[in-house]
Scaffold this motif. Structure first.
Motif, mmCIF file in Angstrom:
data_model
loop_
_atom_site.group_PDB
_atom_site.id
_atom_site.type_symbol
_atom_site.label_atom_id
_atom_site.label_comp_id
_atom_site.label_asym_id
_atom_site.label_seq_id
_atom_site.Cartn_x
_atom_site.Cartn_y
_atom_site.Cartn_z
ATOM 1 N N CYS A 85 0.859 -1.193 0.000
ATOM 2 C CA CYS A 85 0.000 0.000 0.000
ATOM 3 C C CYS A 85 0.894 1.241 0.000
ATOM 4 O O CYS A 85 1.617 1.494 0.974
ATOM 5 C CB CYS A 85 -0.918 -0.005 1.221
ATOM 6 N N VAL A 91 -3.141 5.536 -0.187
ATOM 7 C CA VAL A 91 -3.698 4.350 0.477
ATOM 8 C C VAL A 91 -2.780 3.888 1.599
ATOM 9 O O VAL A 91 -1.587 4.203 1.628
ATOM 10 C CB VAL A 91 -3.932 3.206 -0.526
ATOM 11 N N ARG A 92 -3.355 3.086 2.492
ATOM 12 C CA ARG A 92 -2.629 2.518 3.616
ATOM 13 C C ARG A 92 -3.152 1.096 3.843
ATOM 14 O O ARG A 92 -4.277 0.766 3.436
ATOM 15 C CB ARG A 92 -2.836 3.373 4.873
ATOM 16 N N PRO A 93 -2.371 0.219 4.487
ATOM 17 C CA PRO A 93 -2.836 -1.154 4.691
ATOM 18 C C PRO A 93 -3.971 -1.240 5.707
ATOM 19 O O PRO A 93 -3.919 -0.608 6.754
ATOM 20 C CB PRO A 93 -1.588 -1.881 5.188
ATOM 21 N N ARG A 94 -5.002 -2.010 5.352
ATOM 22 C CA ARG A 94 -6.094 -2.298 6.287
ATOM 23 C C ARG A 94 -6.014 -3.731 6.786
ATOM 24 O O ARG A 94 -6.371 -4.014 7.931
ATOM 25 C CB ARG A 94 -7.445 -2.044 5.621
ATOM 26 N N THR A 103 -2.794 -8.231 0.220
ATOM 27 C CA THR A 103 -2.979 -7.098 1.127
ATOM 28 C C THR A 103 -4.242 -6.329 0.742
ATOM 29 O O THR A 103 -4.527 -6.150 -0.445
ATOM 30 C CB THR A 103 -1.777 -6.147 1.047
ATOM 31 N N CYS A 105 -5.825 -2.722 0.899
ATOM 32 C CA CYS A 105 -5.485 -1.316 1.137
ATOM 33 C C CYS A 105 -6.766 -0.495 1.236
ATOM 34 O O CYS A 105 -7.779 -0.824 0.620
ATOM 35 C CB CYS A 105 -4.619 -0.767 0.011
ATOM 36 N N SER A 120 -10.221 -4.094 -2.329
ATOM 37 C CA SER A 120 -9.088 -3.265 -1.919
ATOM 38 C C SER A 120 -9.100 -1.989 -2.755
ATOM 39 O O SER A 120 -9.959 -1.791 -3.612
ATOM 40 C CB SER A 120 -7.774 -4.025 -2.117
#
Length: 258
Positions: A85, A91-94, A103, A105, A120
């Motif tokens: 991400c 974006v950022r990792p969820r 992953t 994001c 994502s």
């Protein structure tokens, strides 16, 4: 003519049935893949093919290495790399990557996704900002942008309000409107002071200043007069005889007696 047409239809149907039967009979099952004339079982999600099957052995599968994954039954020789991400893409990792899932994001706060992919987000942009004269009709979410709307006449908003506010009514407050309201700013009110009050205050201030100046002048005059009196007293007082002068006078008297 009718018999010829009937024979043609029967032949076509027969060809289609034969073709479908051959495909069904020869094709591999849904969870299999064909390699070298053999139908090999696919590897489960989270795994990849290490050895293909043969007549005597089944497919050999191995788990995906760290930071790689497969999320479907597959015949792959290598797993997919996990998505990173990227903050530059908003974006950022969820949810972290696993061997069987990539992953997930999500957009940063105040951002919304414009390129979703399998639950994502690959790319997100910042929510739109409403301009002065507009209000926020609908707040932006992770997957929708902010919705703005224009204020109507008689109301205003700085662009950050959830609803336009009515202009202030100066006369209701006992004030005078000095600047009319717009769609982006409120009306400006001011308390107007009467002319009589202004004149009265001005005269009062003038009198107080005059009294203060006179008082300061009087105090200076008294100090100056007191200073002059002290100088006169100092010069008029006869000098007192000292002890040496007394001895000298006695000596003079003795000489006169001789």
């Amino acid at each position: 003519m009718d018999m010829f047409l009937l024979r043609t239809i029967i032949s076509a149907v027969g060809i289609l049935i034969a073709a479908n039967f051959e495909l069904c009979f020869c094709g591999c099952a849904r969870a299999e893949y064909e390699i070298n004339g053999e139908c090999c079982p696919m590897c489960a999600p989270g795994n990849r093919v290490y050895w293909h099957c043969t007549e005597d052995t089944s497919t050999t599968c191995v788990p995906c290495p760290t930071s790689t994954y497969t999320d479907e039954p597959n015949k792959l020789n290598a797993c997919f790399p996990c998505t990173v991400c990227d903050a530059i893409k908003g974006v950022r990792p969820r949810k972290a990557c696993t061997r069987s899932a990539d992953t997930i994001c999500e957009p940063h706060e105040e951002f919304h996704c414009i390129k979703p992919n399998k639950g994502s987000c690959e790319l997100a942009v910042e929510h739109s900002k409403c301009n002065p004269g507009q209000y926020i009709k609908k707040t932006g979410t992770a997957f929708t942008d902010t919705l703005c709307a224009d204020c109507t006449d008689g109301t205003y908003s700085n662009g950050y309000l959830m609803a336009c506010q009515p202009h202030s009514k100066c006369e209701i407050k006992g004030l005078t409107e000095v600047k009319a309201g717009t769609t982006s700013s409120d009306a400006e009110c001011e308390k107007v002071t009467s002319v009589g009050l202004i004149v009265g205050v001005t005269l009062t201030v003038t009198v107080l200043v005059a009294v203060l100046v006179a008082l300061i002048a009087y105090i200076k005059y008294r100090k100056h007069k007191a200073s002059c009196s002290n100088e006169n007293v100092r010069y008029k007082t006869p000098p007192q005889a000292t002890e040496d002068d007394s001895d000298q006078q006695k000596g003079q008297t003795s000489l006169n007696l001789l």
